[in-house]
Structures are given as C-alpha cells and as structure tokens.
Scaffold this motif. Sequence first.
Motif, PDB file in Angstrom:
ATOM      1  N   LEU A   4      -0.295 -13.710  -8.839  1.00 27.96           N
ATOM      2  CA  LEU A   4      -2.261 -13.651  -8.428  1.00 27.96           C
ATOM      3  C   LEU A   4      -2.537 -12.846  -8.051  1.00 27.96           C
ATOM      4  CD1 LEU A   4      -5.117 -15.032  -9.037  1.00 27.96           C
ATOM      5  CD2 LEU A   4      -4.872 -16.274  -6.573  1.00 27.96           C
ATOM      6  N   ILE A   5      -1.501 -11.736  -6.841  1.00 27.82           N
ATOM      7  CA  ILE A   5      -1.891 -10.789  -7.109  1.00 27.82           C
ATOM      8  C   ILE A   5      -1.803  -9.637  -7.168  1.00 27.82           C
ATOM      9  CG2 ILE A   5      -1.771  -9.166  -4.727  1.00 27.82           C
ATOM     10  CD1 ILE A   5      -0.524 -11.385  -3.030  1.00 27.82           C
ATOM     11  N   GLN A   6      -0.756  -9.751  -8.563  1.00 31.15           N
ATOM     12  CA  GLN A   6       0.083  -8.945  -9.514  1.00 31.15           C
ATOM     13  C   GLN A   6      -1.520  -8.668 -10.180  1.00 31.15           C
ATOM     14  OE1 GLN A   6       3.501  -9.486 -11.368  1.00 31.15           O
ATOM     15  NE2 GLN A   6       3.368  -7.077 -11.774  1.00 31.15           N
ATOM     16  N   GLN A   7      -1.843 -10.560 -11.160  1.00 29.58           N
ATOM     17  CA  GLN A   7      -2.753 -10.210 -11.964  1.00 29.58           C
ATOM     18  C   GLN A   7      -4.022  -9.471 -11.146  1.00 29.58           C
ATOM     19  OE1 GLN A   7      -3.371 -13.716 -14.178  1.00 29.58           O
ATOM     20  NE2 GLN A   7      -1.064 -13.953 -14.708  1.00 29.58           N
ATOM     21  N   VAL A   8      -4.837  -9.437 -10.228  1.00 31.63           N
ATOM     22  CA  VAL A   8      -5.663  -9.358  -9.306  1.00 31.63           C
ATOM     23  C   VAL A   8      -5.758  -7.223 -10.304  1.00 31.63           C
ATOM     24  CG1 VAL A   8      -7.903  -9.259  -7.973  1.00 31.63           C
ATOM     25  CG2 VAL A   8      -6.495 -11.316  -8.552  1.00 31.63           C
ATOM     26  N   GLY A  13      -7.379  -2.731 -11.507  1.00 33.42           N
ATOM     27  CA  GLY A  13      -6.959  -2.006 -10.566  1.00 33.42           C
ATOM     28  C   GLY A  13      -7.389  -1.065  -8.851  1.00 33.42           C
ATOM     29  N   VAL A  14      -7.399  -2.444  -8.292  1.00 29.06           N
ATOM     30  CA  VAL A  14      -6.579  -2.050  -6.433  1.00 29.06           C
ATOM     31  C   VAL A  14      -5.692  -2.501  -6.334  1.00 29.06           C
ATOM     32  CG1 VAL A  14      -9.585  -2.302  -6.756  1.00 29.06           C
ATOM     33  CG2 VAL A  14      -7.394  -4.503  -6.503  1.00 29.06           C
ATOM     34  N   SER A  15      -4.893  -1.762  -5.127  1.00 27.47           N
ATOM     35  CA  SER A  15      -3.941  -1.954  -4.545  1.00 27.47           C
ATOM     36  C   SER A  15      -3.284  -3.806  -4.128  1.00 27.47           C
ATOM     37  CB  SER A  15      -4.059  -1.089  -3.089  1.00 27.47           C
ATOM     38  OG  SER A  15      -4.712  -2.362  -2.239  1.00 27.47           O
ATOM     39  N   ALA A  16      -2.715  -3.563  -3.647  1.00 21.96           N
ATOM     40  CA  ALA A  16      -2.082  -4.860  -3.743  1.00 21.96           C
ATOM     41  C   ALA A  16      -2.555  -5.843  -2.214  1.00 21.96           C
ATOM     42  CB  ALA A  16      -0.563  -4.981  -3.506  1.00 21.96           C
ATOM     43  N   GLU A  17      -2.643  -5.221  -1.430  1.00 21.42           N
ATOM     44  CA  GLU A  17      -3.565  -5.256  -0.138  1.00 21.42           C
ATOM     45  C   GLU A  17      -5.021  -5.842  -0.479  1.00 21.42           C
ATOM     46  OE1 GLU A  17      -4.949  -3.478   4.116  1.00 21.42           O
ATOM     47  OE2 GLU A  17      -3.543  -2.588   3.363  1.00 21.42           O
ATOM     48  N   GLN A  18      -5.246  -4.886  -1.311  1.00 18.02           N
ATOM     49  CA  GLN A  18      -7.511  -5.291  -1.965  1.00 18.02           C
ATOM     50  C   GLN A  18      -7.117  -6.536  -2.624  1.00 18.02           C
ATOM     51  OE1 GLN A  18      -7.351  -1.055  -3.401  1.00 18.02           O
ATOM     52  NE2 GLN A  18      -8.895  -0.946  -2.031  1.00 18.02           N
ATOM     53  N   ALA A  19      -6.388  -6.414  -3.982  1.00 19.65           N
ATOM     54  CA  ALA A  19      -6.561  -8.082  -4.630  1.00 19.65           C
ATOM     55  C   ALA A  19      -6.071  -9.420  -3.461  1.00 19.65           C
ATOM     56  CB  ALA A  19      -5.374  -7.661  -5.209  1.00 19.65           C
ATOM     57  N   ALA A  20      -4.492  -9.058  -2.610  1.00 22.67           N
ATOM     58  CA  ALA A  20      -5.201  -9.682  -1.536  1.00 22.67           C
ATOM     59  C   ALA A  20      -5.582 -10.297  -0.902  1.00 22.67           C
ATOM     60  CB  ALA A  20      -3.938 -10.086  -0.290  1.00 22.67           C
ATOM     61  N   GLN A  21      -6.476  -9.151  -0.574  1.00 23.57           N
ATOM     62  CA  GLN A  21      -7.923 -10.528   0.384  1.00 23.57           C
ATOM     63  C   GLN A  21      -9.329 -10.442  -0.489  1.00 23.57           C
ATOM     64  OE1 GLN A  21      -8.717  -5.769   2.232  1.00 23.57           O
ATOM     65  NE2 GLN A  21      -8.319  -6.123   3.143  1.00 23.57           N
ATOM     66  N   ALA A  22      -9.400  -9.971  -1.324  1.00 20.52           N
ATOM     67  CA  ALA A  22     -10.249 -10.516  -2.580  1.00 20.52           C
ATOM     68  C   ALA A  22      -9.836 -12.084  -3.303  1.00 20.52           C
ATOM     69  CB  ALA A  22     -10.158  -9.746  -4.324  1.00 20.52           C
TER      70      ALA A  22
END
Length: 63
Positions: A4-8, A13-22
């Motif tokens: 899910l983090i990778q898909q986000v 178009g964000v970093s893995a950290e930003q995706a996890a935060q989202a």
Amino acid sequence: MQELIQQVQERAGVSAEQAAQAIEAVKDFVKSKLPPMLAGNVDTWFSGLANTPKQDKDDDFLA
C-alpha cells in the motif's frame, strides 16, 4: 502494508515516508468516524495488510 505504501508512493509521486504518513492520516480519519467498538477493527485491517497475499486487480471486491 508495504504494498500500500508503494502504491501511494507511485501514484502520488511522494517519498515512502510521506506515503506512510498519508496512510496513517487516512487510518486515523477513518477511526475517528467510527464508533469506538469498531475503530479497533481499522487497526486490525491495516495490520492484516502486511500478512495478505497480493491480489489481482480483478479480485478487488471494492471496485
């Protein structure tokens, strides 16, 4: 959960950290809208994402 983090990450178009935060923000939002007796199910569902096999897009029951 990593999938899910990778898909986000890819779609937004964000970093893995930003995706996890989202994802964490979405999870918290959903939990805040549910009665307390159901809110814990959201944590269970998200933690279960790490343990489920990858599904084909045709198998997506939410589509």
